[in-house]
Write an enzyme that holds these catalytic residues in place. Structure first.
Site, PDB file in Angstrom:
ATOM      1  N   ASP A 138      18.191  41.281  17.271  1.00  0.00           N
ATOM      2  CA  ASP A 138      18.063  40.357  17.375  1.00  0.00           C
ATOM      3  C   ASP A 138      16.901  40.019  18.705  1.00  0.00           C
ATOM      4  O   ASP A 138      16.697  40.881  19.127  1.00  0.00           O
ATOM      5  CB  ASP A 138      18.550  39.167  17.066  1.00  0.00           C
ATOM      6  CG  ASP A 138      18.559  37.710  17.006  1.00  0.00           C
ATOM      7  OD1 ASP A 138      17.120  37.142  16.494  1.00  0.00           O
ATOM      8  OD2 ASP A 138      19.165  36.962  17.161  1.00  0.00           O
ATOM      9  N   ARG A 147       4.204  36.093  18.942  1.00  0.00           N
ATOM     10  CA  ARG A 147       5.834  37.211  18.662  1.00  0.00           C
ATOM     11  C   ARG A 147       5.675  38.621  17.824  1.00  0.00           C
ATOM     12  O   ARG A 147       6.411  39.503  17.895  1.00  0.00           O
ATOM     13  CB  ARG A 147       6.117  35.905  17.135  1.00  0.00           C
ATOM     14  CG  ARG A 147       6.968  34.010  18.014  1.00  0.00           C
ATOM     15  CD  ARG A 147       7.120  33.979  16.955  1.00  0.00           C
ATOM     16  NE  ARG A 147       8.618  34.256  15.876  1.00  0.00           N
ATOM     17  CZ  ARG A 147       9.095  34.052  16.123  1.00  0.00           C
ATOM     18  NH1 ARG A 147       9.877  33.240  17.773  1.00  0.00           N
ATOM     19  NH2 ARG A 147       9.946  35.012  15.804  1.00  0.00           N
ATOM     20  N   SER A 196      15.406  39.324   6.604  1.00  0.00           N
ATOM     21  CA  SER A 196      16.821  38.420   5.952  1.00  0.00           C
ATOM     22  C   SER A 196      16.163  37.603   4.568  1.00  0.00           C
ATOM     23  O   SER A 196      14.295  37.202   4.281  1.00  0.00           O
ATOM     24  CB  SER A 196      16.748  37.737   6.738  1.00  0.00           C
ATOM     25  OG  SER A 196      16.642  37.100   6.720  1.00  0.00           O
ATOM     26  N   ASN A 211      14.433  35.090   6.087  1.00  0.00           N
ATOM     27  CA  ASN A 211      12.908  35.011   6.748  1.00  0.00           C
ATOM     28  C   ASN A 211      11.903  34.552   6.159  1.00  0.00           C
ATOM     29  O   ASN A 211      10.317  34.483   6.790  1.00  0.00           O
ATOM     30  CB  ASN A 211      13.066  36.198   7.859  1.00  0.00           C
ATOM     31  CG  ASN A 211      14.090  36.630   8.588  1.00  0.00           C
ATOM     32  OD1 ASN A 211      14.301  37.848   8.961  1.00  0.00           O
ATOM     33  ND2 ASN A 211      14.357  35.948   9.401  1.00  0.00           N
ATOM     34  N   GLU A 259      34.744  46.099  13.015  1.00  0.00           N
ATOM     35  CA  GLU A 259      34.879  45.675  14.836  1.00  0.00           C
ATOM     36  C   GLU A 259      32.881  44.812  15.281  1.00  0.00           C
ATOM     37  O   GLU A 259      31.889  45.426  15.027  1.00  0.00           O
ATOM     38  CB  GLU A 259      34.883  46.544  15.886  1.00  0.00           C
ATOM     39  CG  GLU A 259      35.943  47.576  16.317  1.00  0.00           C
ATOM     40  CD  GLU A 259      37.366  46.742  15.751  1.00  0.00           C
ATOM     41  OE1 GLU A 259      37.135  45.498  17.248  1.00  0.00           O
ATOM     42  OE2 GLU A 259      38.502  46.557  15.612  1.00  0.00           O
TER      43      GLU A 259
END
Ligand code: FPP
Length: 247
Positions: free
Chosen positions: A12, A25, A57, A60, A199
């Site tokens: 990200d 972008r 995603s 997206n 984790e």
């Protein structure tokens, strides 16, 4: 040092990296691909068995058309350029997500790369593309319902394995470590089922700035975590014989 068998990454911060430099972008995404290349090589070099990257995603697809198109172009360029390196490093490509939605040219490249690398024995690189965990779960439940309707499955026989084997990740171990860059503390519809005991590691570093040194830092933090899987620390120290079966 104990390495994660399976590392998953939410990459990200490409957009913010570009905005901070007053760049479009897409240049952030382009820089992000360079980082993908370095991190894939470093994980393979370290001996990580499975690396899963959240590259595009389900959600997206709602981004501006030109950004979606540019991301698809970047992916196609990446696949074209990286096949040779994947073959050299023994990397096997795997894809999860609703790839039927991908442009047919990109889909064809993906399938070809998966096919060309299928017998490789090194790291399994999984790209999550057009991927949404809720969508994946819905598709798995639909498959279970289909099996019941066809008389192949009894509802009483549905267990965790029956569902897990219908997810896109069937055959992959659950991730041991998830890294998310750019300071956001969310899972964003990524591997919701599979992350049950993973984790989590969050870093402020934006993905285009994420270097192998940042990866090593995350791996060091992971190596110091005590993974208890719902048991007590004492039980874990006693070892599996004394504590019976658990997962
Ligand atoms: C998040 O940054 C990143 C993405 C939506 C795409 C990630 C894609 C790549 C790194 C390149 C393509 C991948 C491969 C495997 C070739 P963001 O745009 O959401 O950043 P922001 O939150 O700062 O706007």
């Amino acid at each position: 040092m104990s390495l994660p068998r399976h590392l998953a990454i939410i990459m990200d911060g490409n957009g913010r990296w570009a905005q901070q430099r007053a760049l479009p972008r897409i240049l952030g995404h382009r820089q992000g691909v360079e980082v993908v290349r370095d991190i894939v090589e470093e994980c393979s070099r370290l001996g990580i068995g499975w690396l899963t990257l959240y590259a595009f995603s389900h959600e997206n697809w709602g981004r501006p058309e030109d950004e979606v198109g540019a991301l698809m172009d970047l992916l196609a360029t990446y696949l074209g350029k990286e096949l040779e390196s994947m073959l050299r490093h023994g990397i096997r490509l795997h894809v999860i997500g609703d790839i039927a939605r991908m442009p047919s040219s990109v889909r064809a490249m993906l399938l070809e790369t998966v096919e060309r690398t299928r017998d490789q024995q090194g790291m399994v690189l999984t790209l999550a593309l057009s991927y949404g965990s809720r969508d994946e779960l819905v598709r798995a439940v639909r498959s279970l319902a289909g099996a019941i309707a066809a008389g192949e499955l009894n509802p009483a026989d549905i267990d965790e394995q029956a569902l897990a084997s219908r997810l896109d990740t069937a055959g992959l171990p659950d991730p041991d470590l998830l890294i998310r860059t750019s300071g956001e503390m969310r899972i964003s519809n990524f591997l919701l089922w599979q992350l049950a005991y993973t984790e989590l590691y969050f870093t402020e570093t934006l993905w285009p700035d994420f270097k192998p040194a940042h990866l090593h830092e995350a791996l060091q933090v992971y190596a110091q975590r005590e993974r208890r899987f719902g048991l007590t620390g004492e039980q874990l120290r006693e070892g599996p014989k004394e504590r019976g079966d658990c997962h």
